[in-house]
Design a protein around this motif. Structure first.
Motif, PDB file in Angstrom:
ATOM      1  N   CYS A 113     -21.365  36.396 -28.852  1.00 25.31           N
ATOM      2  CA  CYS A 113     -20.181  35.647 -28.416  1.00 25.31           C
ATOM      3  C   CYS A 113     -18.954  36.545 -28.505  1.00 25.31           C
ATOM      4  CB  CYS A 113     -19.980  34.400 -29.272  1.00 25.31           C
ATOM      5  SG  CYS A 113     -21.355  33.232 -29.203  1.00 25.31           S
ATOM      6  N   LEU A 114     -18.117  36.490 -27.488  1.00 29.95           N
ATOM      7  CA  LEU A 114     -16.897  37.284 -27.487  1.00 29.95           C
ATOM      8  C   LEU A 114     -15.847  36.599 -26.634  1.00 29.95           C
ATOM      9  CD1 LEU A 114     -17.062  40.208 -24.968  1.00 29.95           C
ATOM     10  CD2 LEU A 114     -19.040  38.740 -25.316  1.00 29.95           C
ATOM     11  N   THR A 115     -14.605  36.997 -26.837  1.00 25.29           N
ATOM     12  CA  THR A 115     -13.497  36.510 -26.032  1.00 25.29           C
ATOM     13  C   THR A 115     -12.964  37.664 -25.201  1.00 25.29           C
ATOM     14  OG1 THR A 115     -12.889  34.799 -27.625  1.00 25.29           O
ATOM     15  CG2 THR A 115     -11.184  35.502 -26.075  1.00 25.29           C
ATOM     16  N   ARG A 116     -12.802  37.424 -23.904  1.00 23.52           N
ATOM     17  CA  ARG A 116     -12.253  38.426 -22.998  1.00 23.52           C
ATOM     18  C   ARG A 116     -10.880  37.987 -22.523  1.00 23.52           C
ATOM     19  NH1 ARG A 116     -17.587  38.789 -19.947  1.00 23.52           N
ATOM     20  NH2 ARG A 116     -18.727  40.504 -20.922  1.00 23.52           N
TER      21      ARG A 116
ATOM     22  N   ARG B 191     -11.035  33.914 -21.618  1.00 28.97           N
ATOM     23  CA  ARG B 191     -12.286  33.162 -21.475  1.00 28.97           C
ATOM     24  C   ARG B 191     -13.214  33.549 -22.616  1.00 28.97           C
ATOM     25  NH1 ARG B 191     -10.748  37.843 -18.646  1.00 28.97           N
ATOM     26  NH2 ARG B 191     -12.472  38.769 -17.496  1.00 28.97           N
ATOM     27  N   HIS B 192     -14.112  32.607 -22.961  1.00 29.72           N
ATOM     28  CA  HIS B 192     -14.999  32.765 -24.110  1.00 29.72           C
ATOM     29  C   HIS B 192     -16.432  32.879 -23.605  1.00 29.72           C
ATOM     30  CE1 HIS B 192     -11.465  31.766 -26.412  1.00 29.72           C
ATOM     31  NE2 HIS B 192     -11.354  30.632 -25.742  1.00 29.72           N
ATOM     32  N   VAL B 193     -17.074  33.979 -23.929  1.00 27.49           N
ATOM     33  CA  VAL B 193     -18.352  34.367 -23.329  1.00 27.49           C
ATOM     34  C   VAL B 193     -19.483  34.220 -24.341  1.00 27.49           C
ATOM     35  CG1 VAL B 193     -19.597  36.256 -22.204  1.00 27.49           C
ATOM     36  CG2 VAL B 193     -17.132  35.987 -21.826  1.00 27.49           C
ATOM     37  N   ARG B 194     -20.616  33.689 -23.872  1.00 29.62           N
ATOM     38  CA  ARG B 194     -21.829  33.599 -24.684  1.00 29.62           C
ATOM     39  C   ARG B 194     -22.957  34.304 -23.928  1.00 29.62           C
ATOM     40  NH1 ARG B 194     -20.981  27.125 -24.861  1.00 29.62           N
ATOM     41  NH2 ARG B 194     -19.136  27.041 -26.217  1.00 29.62           N
ATOM     42  N   ASN B 195     -23.351  35.470 -24.410  1.00 30.21           N
ATOM     43  CA  ASN B 195     -24.377  36.275 -23.745  1.00 30.21           C
ATOM     44  C   ASN B 195     -25.763  35.805 -24.172  1.00 30.21           C
ATOM     45  OD1 ASN B 195     -23.084  38.240 -22.024  1.00 30.21           O
ATOM     46  ND2 ASN B 195     -22.184  39.096 -23.888  1.00 30.21           N
TER      47      ASN B 195
ATOM     48  N   GLU C 139     -23.138  32.224 -20.341  1.00 27.28           N
ATOM     49  CA  GLU C 139     -22.293  31.063 -20.129  1.00 27.28           C
ATOM     50  C   GLU C 139     -20.887  31.359 -20.617  1.00 27.28           C
ATOM     51  OE1 GLU C 139     -24.389  27.784 -21.969  1.00 27.28           O
ATOM     52  OE2 GLU C 139     -23.505  28.193 -23.928  1.00 27.28           O
ATOM     53  N   VAL C 140     -19.908  30.739 -19.938  1.00 33.78           N
ATOM     54  CA  VAL C 140     -18.506  31.053 -20.164  1.00 33.78           C
ATOM     55  C   VAL C 140     -17.701  29.760 -20.253  1.00 33.78           C
ATOM     56  CG1 VAL C 140     -16.456  32.218 -19.237  1.00 33.78           C
ATOM     57  CG2 VAL C 140     -18.723  33.244 -18.920  1.00 33.78           C
ATOM     58  N   ILE C 141     -16.802  29.691 -21.212  1.00 34.11           N
ATOM     59  CA  ILE C 141     -15.828  28.614 -21.311  1.00 34.11           C
ATOM     60  C   ILE C 141     -14.463  29.181 -20.931  1.00 34.11           C
ATOM     61  CG2 ILE C 141     -14.636  26.999 -22.839  1.00 34.11           C
ATOM     62  CD1 ILE C 141     -17.474  26.153 -22.486  1.00 34.11           C
ATOM     63  N   THR C 142     -13.835  28.573 -19.917  1.00 37.57           N
ATOM     64  CA  THR C 142     -12.501  28.974 -19.486  1.00 37.57           C
ATOM     65  C   THR C 142     -11.525  27.867 -19.869  1.00 37.57           C
ATOM     66  OG1 THR C 142     -13.467  30.165 -17.619  1.00 37.57           O
ATOM     67  CG2 THR C 142     -11.099  29.745 -17.544  1.00 37.57           C
ATOM     68  N   PRO C 143     -10.541  28.161 -20.726  1.00 39.60           N
ATOM     69  CA  PRO C 143      -9.607  27.122 -21.159  1.00 39.60           C
ATOM     70  C   PRO C 143      -8.765  26.580 -20.006  1.00 39.60           C
ATOM     71  CG  PRO C 143      -9.510  29.021 -22.633  1.00 39.60           C
ATOM     72  CD  PRO C 143     -10.307  29.435 -21.430  1.00 39.60           C
TER      73      PRO C 143
ATOM     74  N   TYR D  43     -11.845  37.489 -13.697  1.00 42.28           N
ATOM     75  CA  TYR D  43     -10.537  37.936 -13.206  1.00 42.28           C
ATOM     76  C   TYR D  43     -10.039  39.076 -14.075  1.00 42.28           C
ATOM     77  CZ  TYR D  43      -5.933  37.342 -11.087  1.00 42.28           C
ATOM     78  OH  TYR D  43      -4.774  37.539 -10.377  1.00 42.28           O
ATOM     79  N   PRO D  44      -9.426  40.140 -13.536  1.00 44.21           N
ATOM     80  CA  PRO D  44      -9.133  40.329 -12.113  1.00 44.21           C
ATOM     81  C   PRO D  44     -10.404  40.249 -11.268  1.00 44.21           C
ATOM     82  CG  PRO D  44      -8.076  42.022 -13.460  1.00 44.21           C
ATOM     83  CD  PRO D  44      -9.006  41.288 -14.346  1.00 44.21           C
ATOM     84  N   PRO D  45     -10.264  39.938  -9.982  1.00 36.81           N
ATOM     85  CA  PRO D  45     -11.452  39.779  -9.144  1.00 36.81           C
ATOM     86  C   PRO D  45     -12.343  41.021  -9.185  1.00 36.81           C
ATOM     87  CG  PRO D  45      -9.491  39.033  -7.989  1.00 36.81           C
ATOM     88  CD  PRO D  45      -9.009  39.710  -9.223  1.00 36.81           C
TER      89      PRO D  45
END
Length: 266
Positions: free
Chosen positions: A128-131, A138-142, A157-161, A168-170
């Motif tokens: 788990c990490l935050t980018r 966004r919060h990432v779960r690999n 899976e990703v959680i975007t607040p 992003y950037p694209p």
């Protein structure tokens, strides 16, 4: 409606609401299904010439694969909660699930060959990490990164607040040009909280031969066959998405849109 936006169907006899195949998507590698199972309902499959990563989006199941009983896995009430449980099943292997209460499962698949062992991917196995920062957080779960054993699949899976951008950037990964960029097809399975929300996702190429902006609602799948694919979560709505990627080489190398890469320098 855009061919890149796939709406959920009413559950079939197996509880399936999504069935994205390489043929239906018009590509080669990624397959994606979602099932909503009632308490006690069972689901049994053979992987054939494909490997699978079965992600417990919500609920619990008794799981088995390749003759091994793994017991009960899962437990979270929604994909917005942490601690995902998953089951990896290699090609040429049978698997089965029996729901312990209502549950929702995603079946991610890609070409594979026999050889690896079925295994449970427990929360402790998920990196788990935050980018990003600010409104690019966004919060990432690999769940199944390239550092873990598999033939083709990459699953995250990703959680975007609320109010933030993601992917992003694209960036894009549509050229087999390693070490700079890899060729990977991708699906996004979107969930919104509260569920009446929507996300905005743009899919576009440098020459704009593909350039679509989609409003993805709760339960929609967006196909990304090529091009850049940023996502935005409107104010008031938290966005979850499950990404499935696969291509000729199991490595994630992406190229940013040069027009927007400047922001990474600040």
């Amino acid at each position: 409606m855009s061919k890149l936006l796939v709406k959920p169907a009413a559950p079939d006899s197996q509880g399936r609401i999504h069935n994205v195949t390489p043929a239906s998507a018009g590509w080669v590698h990624v397959g994606f299904e979602v099932y909503k199972l009632a308490d006690g309902q069972s689901l049994a499959k053979e992987t054939g010439d494909r490997e699978s990563c079965i992600v417990l989006l919500a609920g619990k199941v008794a799981a088995s694969a390749g003759g091994t009983e793994f017991g009960t896995i899962g437990g979270r009430k929604s994909p917005f909660e942490p601690d995902p449980w998953s089951l990896y099943v290699p090609a040429g292997t049978s698997w089965s699930l029996t729901a312990e209460g209502a549950c929702e499962v995603a079946v991610c698949s890609a070409p594979g060959k026999p050889g690896l062992k079925p295994r449970v991917i427990a929360p402790r196995d998920v990196g788990c990490l935050t980018r990003g920062q600010g409104t690019n957080t966004r919060h990432v779960r690999n769940i199944l990164p390239e550092t873990e054993p598999a033939e083709s699949l990459l699953v995250v899976e990703v959680i975007t607040p609320s109010g933030s951008w993601s992917s992003y950037p694209p960036h894009k990964h549509d050229r087999d040009a390693l070490p700079r960029e890899s060729l990977l097809e991708e699906t996004y399975y979107h969930r919104l909280s509260p569920p009446q929300g929507f996300a905005l996702q743009r899919v576009y190429t440098d020459d704009r031969s593909l350039d679509e902006t989609l409003a993805a609602e709760d339960g929609d799948v967006v196909l990304v066959p090529r091009g850049y694919h940023p996502v935005a979560a409107p104010h008031g709505y938290e966005l979850y998405y499950l990404n499935v990627m696969a291509g000729p080489k199991r490595v994630w190398k992406f190229a940013n849109d040069p027009a927007h890469e400047w922001m990474l320098e600040s």
